[in-house]
Design a protein around this motif. Sequence first.
Motif, mmCIF file in Angstrom:
data_model
loop_
_atom_site.group_PDB
_atom_site.id
_atom_site.type_symbol
_atom_site.label_atom_id
_atom_site.label_comp_id
_atom_site.label_asym_id
_atom_site.label_seq_id
_atom_site.Cartn_x
_atom_site.Cartn_y
_atom_site.Cartn_z
ATOM 1 N N VAL A 81 0.840 -1.207 0.000
ATOM 2 C CA VAL A 81 0.000 0.000 0.000
ATOM 3 C C VAL A 81 0.872 1.252 0.000
ATOM 4 N N CYS A 82 1.926 1.230 0.814
ATOM 5 C CA CYS A 82 2.838 2.377 0.858
ATOM 6 C C CYS A 82 3.520 2.595 -0.477
ATOM 7 N N ARG A 83 3.871 1.497 -1.177
ATOM 8 C CA ARG A 83 4.464 1.631 -2.510
ATOM 9 C C ARG A 83 3.461 2.251 -3.475
ATOM 10 N N GLY A 84 2.178 1.927 -3.286
ATOM 11 C CA GLY A 84 1.153 2.554 -4.111
ATOM 12 C C GLY A 84 1.081 4.051 -3.871
ATOM 13 N N ILE A 85 1.256 4.462 -2.613
ATOM 14 C CA ILE A 85 1.270 5.897 -2.283
ATOM 15 C C ILE A 85 2.466 6.572 -2.952
ATOM 16 N N VAL A 86 3.612 5.905 -2.925
ATOM 17 C CA VAL A 86 4.801 6.432 -3.613
ATOM 18 C C VAL A 86 4.503 6.622 -5.096
ATOM 19 N N GLY A 87 3.751 5.700 -5.679
ATOM 20 C CA GLY A 87 3.384 5.804 -7.090
ATOM 21 C C GLY A 87 2.548 7.039 -7.391
ATOM 22 N N LEU A 88 1.690 7.424 -6.442
ATOM 23 C CA LEU A 88 0.901 8.646 -6.634
ATOM 24 C C LEU A 88 1.826 9.854 -6.783
ATOM 25 N N ALA A 89 2.890 9.881 -5.979
ATOM 26 C CA ALA A 89 3.879 10.966 -6.100
ATOM 27 C C ALA A 89 4.612 10.867 -7.429
ATOM 28 N N LEU A 90 4.971 9.644 -7.823
ATOM 29 C CA LEU A 90 5.670 9.451 -9.097
ATOM 30 C C LEU A 90 4.834 9.978 -10.255
ATOM 31 N N GLY A 91 3.520 9.755 -10.197
ATOM 32 C CA GLY A 91 2.642 10.240 -11.263
ATOM 33 C C GLY A 91 2.686 11.751 -11.413
ATOM 34 N N LEU A 92 2.850 12.457 -10.290
ATOM 35 C CA LEU A 92 3.010 13.913 -10.358
ATOM 36 C C LEU A 92 4.393 14.273 -10.889
ATOM 37 N N PHE A 93 5.407 13.530 -10.431
ATOM 38 C CA PHE A 93 6.782 13.867 -10.793
ATOM 39 C C PHE A 93 7.081 13.654 -12.275
ATOM 40 N N MET A 94 6.549 12.598 -12.872
ATOM 41 C CA MET A 94 6.968 12.195 -14.214
ATOM 42 C C MET A 94 6.828 13.301 -15.269
ATOM 43 N N PRO A 95 5.694 13.995 -15.351
ATOM 44 C CA PRO A 95 5.587 15.033 -16.383
ATOM 45 C C PRO A 95 6.257 16.345 -16.023
ATOM 46 N N MET A 96 6.595 16.548 -14.740
ATOM 47 C CA MET A 96 6.967 17.879 -14.283
ATOM 48 C C MET A 96 8.278 18.424 -14.848
ATOM 49 N N PRO A 97 9.337 17.615 -15.008
ATOM 50 C CA PRO A 97 10.554 18.188 -15.593
ATOM 51 C C PRO A 97 10.327 18.757 -16.992
ATOM 52 N N ALA A 98 9.587 18.026 -17.844
ATOM 53 C CA ALA A 98 9.326 18.525 -19.195
ATOM 54 C C ALA A 98 8.457 19.774 -19.159
ATOM 55 N N ILE A 99 7.497 19.820 -18.235
ATOM 56 C CA ILE A 99 6.655 21.015 -18.086
ATOM 57 C C ILE A 99 7.516 22.206 -17.680
ATOM 58 N N LEU A 100 8.429 21.979 -16.732
ATOM 59 C CA LEU A 100 9.311 23.051 -16.255
ATOM 60 C C LEU A 100 10.204 23.563 -17.382
ATOM 61 N N VAL A 101 10.830 22.653 -18.109
ATOM 62 C CA VAL A 101 11.743 23.050 -19.193
ATOM 63 C C VAL A 101 10.991 23.796 -20.287
ATOM 64 N N SER A 102 9.828 23.290 -20.674
ATOM 65 C CA SER A 102 9.082 23.921 -21.767
ATOM 66 C C SER A 102 8.596 25.313 -21.385
#
Length: 410
Positions: free
Chosen positions: A118-139
């Motif tokens: 369950v805790c790994r699933g919570i970590v995944g929720l954070a990963l889902g936010l993190f994944m697009p963010m670098p490209a959004i920041l750069v663009s």
Amino acid sequence: MFKNLDFTIKPEKLDRPVKTSAILILVATLVTYMCQSLTNGTYAATTLVAESFPGISLTTVTLVSSVPMLTAIPTNLLCGMVINKLGFKKTLFLGYIIFFTGGLLPFFYCDSFWFILVCRGIVGLALGLFMPMPAILVSHLYDGQTRATVMGWGATFNGVAGTLCTQVGGFFAARSLRELFLYHLIALIPFIFALFIPKFTPKAANTGTEKADTGAKSKWSGRIWYFTLVNAVAFCFMYPVLIYTASIVIEEGLGTAALGGTIVSSFNMAGMVIGLFIGTIYGKIGKYSIPAGLLFIGAGFTSIVFHTGTGMLFLGVILIGIGYHIFYASAFTALSVVADPTVYGTAMGINYALSTGASVVSPFIVSFIGGLFGQAQSIYSPMVIGMVFFWIVGLIFAVKPVKIISYLGN
């Protein structure tokens, strides 16, 4: 290599002016790519988890590493909406709060496998936010060839960070199951650098794309789906090289699983190297960057299909790594051009969600296609399918290339 690059941040891109130096903002931006690899720390711990819970099947134990990718999908899709509501920086720190919560709780209680899952699933929720963010920041912060260059550097940094996270996870895994989860503290590195990222909220104007094909831009357009789906389909047919190449090494008696893993790892190594030169490549071949990437992948699959030893397998995986990272950066740059900033975050989230889904269904799709020719069980079937697919699609794009950004040439 740097003469056409401008890392200065235009004040109109930010919610308010900042005194932070452009170089520090650039470094903080690149460190943000580390967020995409923060779940890698459990890759080396499958055996440890299995030994700690002998009543749990090995297949179920592997969910500790794979569940975050599944729970990342909903937050992938919601990321753009959250950024538009809270702003980029607050969304990033929200991700860190979720990540540290899910990541460190098992350090305090690790007696239940299901609690850990369950805790790994919570970590995944954070990963889902993190994944697009670098490209959004750069663009948002950078324009033109600078944007493409920083995205390439980011891919390189992500590869290095992924290796670091895996090594740190392995170090703690060698100590105990409880201490394994301390590897999540490595996120303090990007957390600290995030303090130097300027605040901004995407606005309706498509900033940084003055030289783009303005007819392609809109709040939401078919071209957004075009680049998103092209990336997902390409990943679907490329993915088998990562899961079947090592099996070829073992089944043909060419070496051990360790050698197979080393060959597969050259995919990321090639991407890390080529990422340093993405901006230069864009400047040289322009709108042909997408077909060039696809044809490199096709050449890599050809080397694997007709290999005569491990040397050609290495060459094939390296070519695929080079090609995919050129294609990947090109598609992301294209997406940043055709999508308005207010929908770019959502578009990136959908892109990552579809790519994650593509990795799940890829074995079934290539098996189905192979079955049409009576080769569903052949380990080479996915490689032949990939070879044919990328040569055909690459040549189509070469004959009629997609014009991404006008400065790349006609």
